[in-house]
Design an enzyme around this catalytic site. Sequence first.
Site, PDB file in Angstrom:
ATOM      1  N   HIS A 191      93.160  -1.827  71.568  1.00  0.00           N
ATOM      2  CA  HIS A 191      93.763  -2.692  70.562  1.00  0.00           C
ATOM      3  C   HIS A 191      94.033  -1.952  69.246  1.00  0.00           C
ATOM      4  CE1 HIS A 191      93.666  -6.688  68.203  1.00  0.00           C
ATOM      5  NE2 HIS A 191      94.653  -6.789  69.043  1.00  0.00           N
ATOM      6  N   LYS A 193      95.564   0.378  66.239  1.00  0.00           N
ATOM      7  CA  LYS A 193      96.899   0.619  65.696  1.00  0.00           C
ATOM      8  C   LYS A 193      96.803   1.676  64.604  1.00  0.00           C
ATOM      9  CE  LYS A 193      97.205  -4.023  66.877  1.00  0.00           C
ATOM     10  NZ  LYS A 193      96.158  -5.039  66.968  1.00  0.00           N
ATOM     11  N   ASP A 198     102.237  14.111  59.841  1.00  0.00           N
ATOM     12  CA  ASP A 198     101.843  15.433  59.349  1.00  0.00           C
ATOM     13  C   ASP A 198     100.374  15.509  58.926  1.00  0.00           C
ATOM     14  OD1 ASP A 198     104.292  16.553  59.850  1.00  0.00           O
ATOM     15  OD2 ASP A 198     105.052  16.351  57.801  1.00  0.00           O
ATOM     16  N   HIS A 431      97.871 -13.289  61.599  1.00  0.00           N
ATOM     17  CA  HIS A 431      97.543 -12.172  62.478  1.00  0.00           C
ATOM     18  C   HIS A 431      96.728 -11.094  61.773  1.00  0.00           C
ATOM     19  CE1 HIS A 431      98.388  -8.844  65.434  1.00  0.00           C
ATOM     20  NE2 HIS A 431      98.229  -9.850  66.260  1.00  0.00           N
ATOM     21  N   LYS A 433      93.614  -9.143  60.024  1.00  0.00           N
ATOM     22  CA  LYS A 433      92.188  -9.059  60.310  1.00  0.00           C
ATOM     23  C   LYS A 433      91.536  -8.321  59.149  1.00  0.00           C
ATOM     24  CE  LYS A 433      94.593  -8.181  64.425  1.00  0.00           C
ATOM     25  NZ  LYS A 433      94.770  -9.476  64.920  1.00  0.00           N
ATOM     26  N   ASP A 438      81.264  -9.225  48.613  1.00  0.00           N
ATOM     27  CA  ASP A 438      80.815  -9.124  47.219  1.00  0.00           C
ATOM     28  C   ASP A 438      81.903  -8.679  46.253  1.00  0.00           C
ATOM     29  OD1 ASP A 438      78.303  -9.889  48.072  1.00  0.00           O
ATOM     30  OD2 ASP A 438      77.556  -7.846  48.252  1.00  0.00           O
TER      31      ASP A 438
END
Length: 535
Positions: A191, A193, A198, A431, A433, A438
């Site tokens: 999952h 991404k 470079d 979508h 996450k 704090d």
Amino acid sequence: MRASPARRLNKLDWLHAGMAWCQRGIMLILLVPLFACGLPQVRESDKPPSMALRVEEVADTQLGQTMRPLKAAHPGESGIMPLLDAYSAFAARMLLTHSAQKTLDVQYYIWRNDNTGILFLEALRKAAERGVRVRLLLDDNGISGREMDARLAALNKHPNIEVRLFNPFPFRTFKPLGFLTDFSRLNRRMHNKSFTADNMVTIIGGRNVGDEYFGATDGILFADLDVMAIGAVVDDTSQDFDRYWASASAYPLSVLIPAPSDEELQALSAAADKAEKTVTGQGYLKALKESQFIHDFIKGQHAFDWSKVELISDSPDKITGEAKKDELMVFNLARILRNPKESVDLVSPYFVPTQTGVDGFSALARKGINIRILTNALESTDVAAVHAGYAKWRKPLLQAGIRLYEMRSQVAGSGMAKYLGALGSSGSSLHAKTFTIDRSRVFIGSFNFDPRSAQLNTELGFMIESPGLAQQMEQAFKADVPESAYEVRLDENNRLYWLSYQDGVEQRYSVDPGTTLMQRFFVRILSIMPIDWLL
């Protein structure tokens, strides 16, 4: 009484349909042995080793020359720039693709065969034509169709491009058949991404590659969040990519898909031209050219937020069930979440806390920690089964003093939607996450707070020590969430109700807003089924 002709015909239709399904079932059973032969063997020559270039090897690139003085001024730290809307997220990736001179390392769960997906593939091909080494690692569950297989095979034929498929399905025509013979393996997915140019600049977050992630559709748009990073954490990201690239679960595309014809690479360029000329493509590319992000980046007017950044990821051995406990992302997240002092603000589209999560959050709430959670409402989720896994825990969470918010589907004009990239769509589904601790630390990545992310899929994210970024999220919860989401509460009889505020007007709902009786019934049935481990 004799049945009418119509009645007899109806019975015959049912009989024929039943026989047809029986035939299909028998054929499926007979075919299963054919799909049980497993994955092909990979020889050493099929999978030549390759590594991310060292910093000194890319120091003379355009990106290297630009980033080197910035890094020197902030030793040991990383510069973070949130990509706050869908257009900027696309523009940043395209800009890095055009700017790269030596390497592009690209890792994704989903890559759509649509306008933005095709445009990105063509941009990678053009980079390879300039001499850039391109390594493309895709989860095989996130690509679909013979046309996409052919396009990837055409790219893989280029001498400067190598494509690998993670945890692949051996049979390409109807990949879901693989679940019948190898479910325990294929149910685990990569999952992660990341997009690194470079070994100087990287982008990580929640977005996959597809029109719905980049604002290139008039339909449902995913409200998401990415960050661009430079500095110390980029090398960590490249090393993490290397271990996935070299893992036993990463298969060379050439051993899975037949070699393409000479015309396939030309077909990709033709498809890119067609994508640019479509109505959606024309309007989208025009919006990109007018993007303030592009102009600011080119002029060097973007300021990075420099701070300590820790990369957290699962070992690729999680796919085979061989990862050690301390190699799992959930182990490190539990460590990070163990001792907040004041507050936790959590955003997760697929929030399935299970009893363990409810107990953990409740224990924090009893210590006086202010906890707020934003997830999708039933009307906006794209996976009803996951909502069912969350819905049954609403009452215990609320009884513990935790505040729950559920994002509405029609929020394109709200502040929170803009913060998470939901611009210009007819509807949106959360979508992103992320969580904040704090008002000083922020996590952004691919991890959903659900059993699938914790136990089955591999994940990747950054833990960022940035009060400035954390306060942006805190402000979004304070000012924008009430305009973007329903707040879920309990009445005096311990029954759920939902509140929304639109233009200062309060509305109250006694059932999940914007849903039908059938939707709610379906979720209710799913919520009592023992499927949380799959969610």
